[in-house]
Each structure stands twice: as C-alpha cells, then as structure tokens.
Motif scaffolding. Structure first.
Motif, PDB file in Angstrom:
ATOM      1  N   ASP A  94       0.837  -1.211   0.000  1.00  0.00           N
ATOM      2  CA  ASP A  94       0.000   0.000   0.000  1.00  0.00           C
ATOM      3  C   ASP A  94       0.868   1.257   0.000  1.00  0.00           C
ATOM      4  O   ASP A  94       0.605   2.219  -0.722  1.00  0.00           O
ATOM      5  CB  ASP A  94      -0.920   0.012   1.230  1.00  0.00           C
ATOM      6  CG  ASP A  94      -2.302  -0.555   0.922  1.00  0.00           C
ATOM      7  OD1 ASP A  94      -2.678  -0.568  -0.265  1.00  0.00           O
ATOM      8  OD2 ASP A  94      -2.989  -0.987   1.856  1.00  0.00           O
ATOM      9  N   GLU A 126      -5.465  -6.119  -1.736  1.00  0.00           N
ATOM     10  CA  GLU A 126      -6.561  -5.361  -1.143  1.00  0.00           C
ATOM     11  C   GLU A 126      -7.391  -6.241  -0.214  1.00  0.00           C
ATOM     12  O   GLU A 126      -7.791  -7.346  -0.570  1.00  0.00           O
ATOM     13  CB  GLU A 126      -7.460  -4.789  -2.254  1.00  0.00           C
ATOM     14  CG  GLU A 126      -7.900  -3.370  -1.994  1.00  0.00           C
ATOM     15  CD  GLU A 126      -8.568  -2.764  -3.222  1.00  0.00           C
ATOM     16  OE1 GLU A 126      -9.373  -3.446  -3.873  1.00  0.00           O
ATOM     17  OE2 GLU A 126      -8.250  -1.604  -3.544  1.00  0.00           O
ATOM     18  N   ARG A 185       1.023   4.043  -2.975  1.00  0.00           N
ATOM     19  CA  ARG A 185       0.709   5.454  -2.737  1.00  0.00           C
ATOM     20  C   ARG A 185       1.794   6.357  -3.305  1.00  0.00           C
ATOM     21  O   ARG A 185       1.513   7.427  -3.848  1.00  0.00           O
ATOM     22  CB  ARG A 185       0.540   5.709  -1.232  1.00  0.00           C
ATOM     23  CG  ARG A 185      -0.787   5.212  -0.660  1.00  0.00           C
ATOM     24  CD  ARG A 185      -1.076   5.837   0.690  1.00  0.00           C
ATOM     25  NE  ARG A 185      -0.056   5.551   1.685  1.00  0.00           N
ATOM     26  CZ  ARG A 185      -0.053   4.484   2.476  1.00  0.00           C
ATOM     27  NH1 ARG A 185      -1.033   3.584   2.372  1.00  0.00           N
ATOM     28  NH2 ARG A 185       0.901   4.301   3.369  1.00  0.00           N
TER      29      ARG A 185
END
Length: 524
Positions: free
Chosen positions: A393, A521, A397
């Motif tokens: 993650d 996810e 980002r």
C-alpha cells in the motif's frame, strides 16, 4: 555425510601468505601449517548426468597414500558462504567406485551411474597448506576455522586455469566468525571473494561455454510465514542473482550479464526501502550507499548496451549504409569497450568484495535484529500477509503521488514515476506467493504493460543524454565528431517520433493500471 561451510578468497599467492603472517591471524594459529599435494579427478557420464541433472560433483583424490572418493552437492546458501553436503569414502585407487556409497541419500546417484561409463571431466593438481585457527570476533563470538591455502591448476579438455585461493572452513563455533575473519582479511590484503568451486570452474573450462546470465527467481513462501521470513527470502533471491552474474560480467561476451547484475543490485536497494521500517536507519543508509556505488560503476556499460542494441540498431537497419550512423556506431563500440573495462575493474576491486561480503553477512546474521527492542521484534514476527499488504500500500501510494496529472508530466518527472513503479514491482515479486494467483496475475500484467511503455518512453528521453556523453570526448577528430553528431540527431529524432506515437498507449496503460484492483486489497 557432513556439511561443508566455507568462504573462499582469491588473490596472489604472496598476498594470501601475508594474511597468515599478520599478527591478528598468526597469534591464533594452532601449530604450523601441514603441507600436502592433492591430485584429483572429477568424473561424470558423457551426457553430464551428475552435474546437469543431479547437481552433484563426483571426485576421486589422492591424499598422501590414500585415495578418497567424494560426492558434493552444488553449493547452496545466500551470499558468499558456500554450504554443501559432502560424502567421503576411501577407495582402492583412482578409478571411481560409486557402489561404495551406501548412504540412502545417494541412492539416486548410485542408480544413475551403475553400469554406465564414467569419464574424467576435470583434473586438479593442488599444493595445499592447512592449519586451524582459533578466532574471536569483535563481539566475543568464537570459532575454530580451518585455513587451507591452495596453489595449483585446474585442467579440462586441454584448457587450464591457475588456482590461488584461501579457504576458510568452519570447523566448530559461530558462522558469524567466518564473516568477521573474511572482512579482516579483506582489510589486510587485496583479495576478492570466490563464489565458484574448483569443480564449477573446471566444468566451465570443459564445456567451453560463456557463463549464462542469471535472472531473478521469485521466492517461495509458506502461507503462515512472518514478515522477517519474507525479508530473508527476498534479499536472498536478489543476492543469489547478483552473485550468479559475476562470471558473465567478467566474461563480457553476453551483455545480459551486466544487465541482470544491475537488476539484482537495484532490487536489493529497493528492498532496503520497502522494508525500511524494519531495518535500523544507519544500516540501511550504509548498505544502500555501498550498493549504489557498484550500480553506478556498471551503469555506463549497460546504457551503451541499450543504446547500441535498442536505439541505434533499428535506425541502422532502416538506413543501411548511412555514413553518419556508421561513425556513431564506431564511436559507440569504442566507448562501450572502455565502459566494460571499468565495470570489470569494479567487480574485481576490493571495495566490491567488501560490499558483497557485508551484505551477505548482514543477511546471514540477521543484522537488522541488532539493537532491536521488543516492539521491533514484534514487528518482525507479524504475519507476512498483513505486513506485506501494508508495505505494498505504501509503495503504491508513492507511485500514485508521483504520477498525479500523468499526461502533463515532464520526462524527468515520468522517470521518477518509473523508479517508483520498479520499487512496487520488486516488492510485489517478493510476496506474490502469499496471495491468490487469480488476483496476482491480472494486476502484475497491468503493471508489466505500464513498465514496458514507460521503458520505451525513457529510452527516447535518455537517447539525447547518451549521445551528448559520446560526443563529449575531447579527443575525437573533428570529422568523426561531425559525422557522429549527424547520426546522433537521426537516432534522437527517430525515437522522439516513436515516443510521440506511443504516447496515447502509454496514457491508456497508466489509466488501466490506476483502475486495476491491487491483489493485496483487503488483506491488511
């Protein structure tokens, strides 16, 4: 059966002898070195069954008045420490007697060679001096290490190589002491760390093949692994790829060797960033800096390989016989040869050897644990799937942040996106075994497609920089500079046009990647 754990140092005989005479080593020697001559013959079937299918060497060696037959598995382990299973049995003479091996683990080998012809593949003639050393490292860890100074020759198929090496074999005690001793040796004399056994060197001579470049292998992980296990596997795979390409880089015939070594080194630097929260900052900064030095030294050779094969070649094919392109090709070949000399000098240097050893020792000894408090230990024990999702993650980002308003980004800004994408890919490759393949494959396909498009865009962007570097040689004759400059303009224009044509597909690839559901996810 025994397990052999050793480090090998290569260097001039006089330098290796200096190591044994230095007080920091000599004071711990247990007696005077014993000298003997070791003449060995390595056997295999004519088809290479043992080395190619079983990954084993089969040797008969004369040791004084005895003949000793030995089988060893190919070296395994992360880094420069060679660890391999070894079986020995005394035999009547030089002729191999595979039936003398009764260990069940060797049943496959015995079955493979029973009733078949075994031929001499490699011969070695070594004069060895051995002595045991009591060694204590700076942290108070103790070990007994057998030092074996080998001088001689390896012969195979009418070709030969000199041997000049010092083996450090762990007899008992803490393996960390081997690394500490090897680092001390690297400080005392110009030595480099050998990553191939005499058998492996002999097989290379016998088969007369250029060393094959080694590509990255995806680590295999258990579903219940913790994040430290993932770290070890990821760093280990990249380190294995780095070491595996040394021979190809030094050989120089296949440009893929330098490419794959750079991939491994850049992967290691990226992993230091990916796992930064689990690694003490001083360690990360130091290791990353050392790796960057090696990557930088290999960069010019790789850049010129790409320029020659991927940027110049298609223009040459389309404009065959163009004098200005021929002049640029000649200039490129000359610069490439110099760049390869510089790359070879780096790989043969003491600094390179120290970097390789330091990273190997850090990984083998779990160096990130030093000074870790209870909270740090808890982090390392986190379930891998949960921790990996958080790491991915974070990497994603960064990609999205750098890729805002992607269509309007300048070339250097897109280059930063490309770097962030590579780091995401390296992190994803390290943990894909933890997630369902039907989620991993579609996402990685989108990521790969975007990387391909961005690679082509980057090639067009760097073409001009490479050309400027080539034409910046002040010693070039004016006529050659003028001709090469014209050819350079043709190459830069060709790829700039291609980049413009590819722009819509690049934008589509970026949008498809942004829409793709990350395979991790829901796991965090």
């Amino acid at each position: 059966m025994g397990v052999e754990r050793e480090l090998k140092l290569e260097g001039r005989a006089e330098d290796l002898r200096k190591l044994l005479a230095d007080p920091s080593v000599a004071d711990g020697l247990k007696g005077r070195p014993a000298r003997r001559r070791l003449a060995a013959t390595y056997y295999d079937t004519p088809e290479g069954t043992l080395r190619r299918e079983l990954g084993m060497s089969f040797r008969v060696r004369k040791e004084g008045r005895r003949w000793v037959q030995a089988v060893k598995r190919e070296p395994t382990g992360n880094g420069v420490l060679l660890a391999r299973d070894e079986w020995e049995v005394q035999v009547a003479g030089e002729a191999p007697e595979p039936a003398r091996f009764t260990d069940p683990e060797l049943a496959e080998l015995v079955q493979a060679v029973t009733g078949r012809e075994l031929v001499a593949i490699v011969r070695t003639d070594i004069r060895r001096e051995t002595v045991d050393l009591d060694w204590t490292d700076e942290h108070g860890r103790n070990a007994v290490v057998n030092l074996a100074l080998d001088q001689g020759r390896i012969e195979a198929d009418g070709r030969s190589e000199e041997v000049s090496e010092l083996e450090l074999e762990l007899v008992e005690g803490d393996p960390a002491c081997l690394y500490a001793l090897a680092l001390r040796c690297a400080e005392l004399a110009p030595v480099r760390f050998a990553t191939r056994s005499k058998w492996q060197r002999g097989v290379r001579l016998h088969d007369r093949l250029a060393p094959e470049p080694v590509k990255a292998e995806r680590p295999e992980l258990a579903a219940d692994a913790n994040i430290e296990t993932v770290m070890v596997a990821a760093f280990g795979a990249a380190l294995h790829q780095w070491i595996g390409n040394e021979a190809a880089v030094l050989d120089g015939r296949d440009p893929e060797g330098i490419h794959q070594m750079r991939v491994a080194l850049r992967r290691l630097r990226s992993l230091l960033t990916v796992f930064k929260d689990l690694i003490p900052p001083a360690q990360r900064k130091s290791l990353s800096g050392e790796l960057r030095t090696v990557v930088k030294a290999l960069g010019p050779a790789r850049d010129l390989d790409v320029f020659e094969a991927e940027l110049l070649a298609p223009v040459l094919a389309a404009r065959a016989g163009e004098p200005s392109l021929s002049a640029l090709q000649e200039l490129t070949a000359s610069a490439r040869a110099r760049a390869y000399d510089e790359a070879h000098a780096m790989v043969a240097s003491r600094n390179y050897g120290r970097t390789l050893l330091r990273l190997s020792a850090w990984l083998a000894m779990r160096g990130w644990r030093m000074g870790a408090d209870a909270a740090g230990a808890d982090q390392l024990a986190m379930p891998a799937t949960e921790a990996a999702a958080a790491l991915l993650d974070k990497a994603l980002r960064k990609v999205r942040r750098r890729g805002r308003h992607f269509a309007g980004l300048a070339p250097d800004e897109r280059h930063e996106v490309r770097i962030a994408l590579k780091k995401l890919r390296y992190a994803a490759d390290a943990v894909t075994d933890l997630f369902p393949p039907d989620r991993v494959k579609p996402y990685n396909k989108r990521l790969s497609q975007l990387q391909d498009h961005m690679g082509r865009f980057n090639d067009a962007f760097v073409a001009g920089t490479l050309v400027d570097r080539l034409l910046g040689d002040g010693g070039l004759p004016a006529a050659m500079r003028q001709a090469a400059a014209k050819g350079a303009g043709m190459v830069a224009g060709w790829h700039a046009h291609a980049a413009v044509a590819d722009e819509p597909e690049l934008i589509d690839a970026w949008r498809a990647f942004k829409r793709a559901a990350p395979f991790w996810e829901g796991a965090a």
